[in-house]
Motif scaffolding. Structure first.
Motif, short mmCIF file in Angstrom:
data_model
loop_
_atom_site.label_atom_id
_atom_site.label_comp_id
_atom_site.label_asym_id
_atom_site.label_seq_id
_atom_site.Cartn_x
_atom_site.Cartn_y
_atom_site.Cartn_z
N ALA A 360 -2.32 -15.44 -37.93
CA ALA A 360 -3.09 -14.23 -37.69
C ALA A 360 -3.65 -13.66 -39.00
O ALA A 360 -4.80 -13.18 -39.04
CB ALA A 360 -2.25 -13.19 -36.99
N ARG A 361 -2.88 -13.74 -40.06
CA ARG A 361 -3.35 -13.21 -41.35
C ARG A 361 -4.45 -14.09 -41.93
O ARG A 361 -5.44 -13.60 -42.47
CB ARG A 361 -2.18 -13.11 -42.31
N ARG A 365 -7.12 -11.60 -38.48
CA ARG A 365 -7.07 -10.92 -37.18
C ARG A 365 -6.00 -9.83 -37.23
O ARG A 365 -4.87 -10.04 -36.83
CB ARG A 365 -6.76 -11.92 -36.07
N GLY A 368 -4.04 -9.21 -34.07
CA GLY A 368 -2.96 -10.14 -33.77
C GLY A 368 -1.69 -9.78 -34.52
O GLY A 368 -0.58 -9.83 -33.97
N VAL A 369 -1.84 -9.44 -35.81
CA VAL A 369 -0.67 -9.03 -36.60
C VAL A 369 -0.05 -7.78 -35.99
O VAL A 369 1.19 -7.68 -35.85
CB VAL A 369 -1.07 -8.78 -38.07
#
Length: 503
Positions: A360-361, A365, A368-369
């Motif tokens: 995610a990172r 995003r 997402g995180v």
């Protein structure tokens, strides 16, 4: 267990980072996990707690507060040995709880530290945090119960085996794996067997890394840990087979018993679900349990991309092995039974969660995180909510045991004395009396012998709810105590040098 490819060779140690960029590896993080673990125990579990039924059995074997309670066939004495240094010196439950909380946190640190050479810091710390974030882990941390120690032993043994298979352990790893299996077998012999089985198979079946010496150490540790239980089997039960048969009877008969749904329901805060005929009170408490297999599978896949697939696979297989008897062979449930499985499955679960965070990172995003972080916070919130409920219920139960015991003492039922009937084991412990049963799994005296004993020492029979009293209470004085009816057997003494014969 089948492994699709050999353990990868030992990877060269990464080049040291420039000074000041980070502390000495994962140790500060592992220390933090252990400190938080013990702090939560001391803050939320220990204050005001009393010993539960099973704890009074284990502690009475080595403590001076009451005569040893009846020790049934399935039980092993490992946890009694662990509690002995404190229980032999003081009857204080608080002191015992603090001692066990500190010991469990120290053991957790040691177990996780063994994995430091095979797991990156985020995965290692994540596995420790996931396991210690479960309410059964925290609740049983300061408890005189064997299950958490089986979990920590399983985590330790598997860590040493993984290191040995990767060529990063040497003789210390072989000895450490055998000693960890011995600890688990000393606590619960059956758990030791289901732990040693997949580890020993891995030691002799993994292509390119067959280690018969490691296999021998695991089997030797299992035999050594089971030795006290086996010795007692021949001394008191007529042999090992007879004790195994009796242990199976007490546990309801070992055989095909699908208890998966029982464990799901028990997660709502039931420390023992027997019989588990309750409704599913709070499905939200089992969401993480349903997700665990998916996280483990995802973790294995993620670990394969980093060359750690075999590590995650062995942890998963061993965790599943330790869960098999409780999910499919025992007809009732208790969340503590699966603690070894949770400790081991936390490794692939942490692999999966760490991978999702990194992905995610890297893909930038933030949503997402944030979603992953919120899911973990919600999970911890549910665990804490169940923990507070379990602690409150446990405290209320032990307080009632102590209150009934105090009332019996005030009526002259004081040591030496004997108590029988419903919940006689914990009530007798709090009263300083021996507990004897005339029927059931813990039967250790006949009704006639109990009446004869009552002529020499104070004796009482406690009955709860609408249960009918045994026939031997005829002519007894009946006293209502809280939710109990207490029958003081005629002829009870109020002092003197009389003693209660041992079980």
């Amino acid at each position: 267990m089948y492994v699709t490819r050999p353990m990868p060779p030992v990877q060269p140690a990464p080049a040291p980072e420039p000074p000041g960029r980070r502390a000495s590896g994962p140790l500060p993080w592992l220390t933090t996990v252990a400190v938080v673990f013990v702090a939560v125990q001391l803050t939320f579990v220990v204050p005001g707690s009393g010993l539960a039924w099973d704890e009074t059995v284990y502690v009475s074997q080595v403590g001076g507060n009451a005569p040893p309670a009846f020790f049934s066939a399935p039980r092993a004495r490992g946890i009694s040995y662990l509690a002995a240094p404190v229980a032999a010196l003081t009857a204080s439950t608080t002191v015992l709880r603090i001692y066990l909380a500190l010991m469990s946190a120290a053991a957790l640190f040691v177990a996780l530290r063994i994995w430091r050479k095979v797991l990156p810091t985020p995965v290692l710390v994540g596995a420790g945090a996931l396991f210690t974030g479960l309410w059964p882990t925290v609740f049983y941390g300061p408890a005189a119960m064997p299950n958490l120690w089986c979990a920590l032993g399983a985590l330790t043994a598997t860590g040493w085996v993984v290191r040995a298979l990767r060529g990063a352990a040497g003789q210390a790893g072989t000895a450490g794996a055998g000693a960890a299996v011995a600890l688990v077998a000393l606590m619960r012999p059956a758990d030791g067997f289901w732990l040693a089985l997949p580890l020993a198979l891995a030691a002799v079946l993994v292509p390119g890394r067959r280690l018969p010496g490691l296999c021998a150490a695991l089997v030797g540790g299992l035999v050594a840990g089971c030795a006290p239980w086996t010795t007692e089997a021949y001394a008191h039960y007529g042999g090992l087979v007879a004790r195994l048969h009796r242990a199976g009877e007490i546990q309801g008969g070992l055989g095909w018993n699908l208890a998966v749904d029982d464990h799901l329901r028990a997660l709502a805060g039931r420390t023992l679900c027997r019989p588990c005929d309750i409704g599913w009170e709070s499905p939200a408490t089992a969401v993480w349990w349903v997700m665990l297999p998916l996280l483990a599978a995802g973790g294995i896949a993620a670990a394969r991309r980093s060359g750690r697939g075999a590590v995650a696979l062995l942890a998963t297989a061993t965790g599943i092995s330790t869960a098999v008897p409780y999910l499919f062979l025992v007809e009732y449930a208790a969340p503590r039974f699966l603690l070894p499985a949770y400790a081991l499955l936390a490794v692939p679960a942490a692999e999966c969660i760490a991978y999702l965070f990194v992905r995610a990172r890297r893909t930038r995003r933030p949503g997402g995180v944030a979603a992953l972080a919120l899911a973990l916070v919600a999970h911890l919130g549910v665990q804490f909510s169940v923990l507070t409920h379990v602690v409150r219920t446990s405290h209320a139960t032990s307080t009632e045991f102590a209150a009934v015991a105090g009332a019996l003492n005030s009526m002259g039922v004081r040591a030496p004395c004997v108590i029988s009937g419903d919940n006689a084991v914990p009530i007798a412990y709090y009263a300083g009396c021996a507990s004897r049963q005339t029927a059931g799994h813990d039967a250790s005296i006949t009704p006639e012998a109990l009446r004869d004993l009552a002529r020499r020492v104070p004796a009482a029979i406690v009955v709860t709810g609408g249960h009918a009293p045994p026939p031997i209470v005829g002519g007894s004085r009946v006293v209502p105590l809280r939710s109990y009816r207490t029958y003081l057997l005629p002829g009870a003494a109020t002092g003197g040098a009389a003693t209660v014969p041992p079980n």
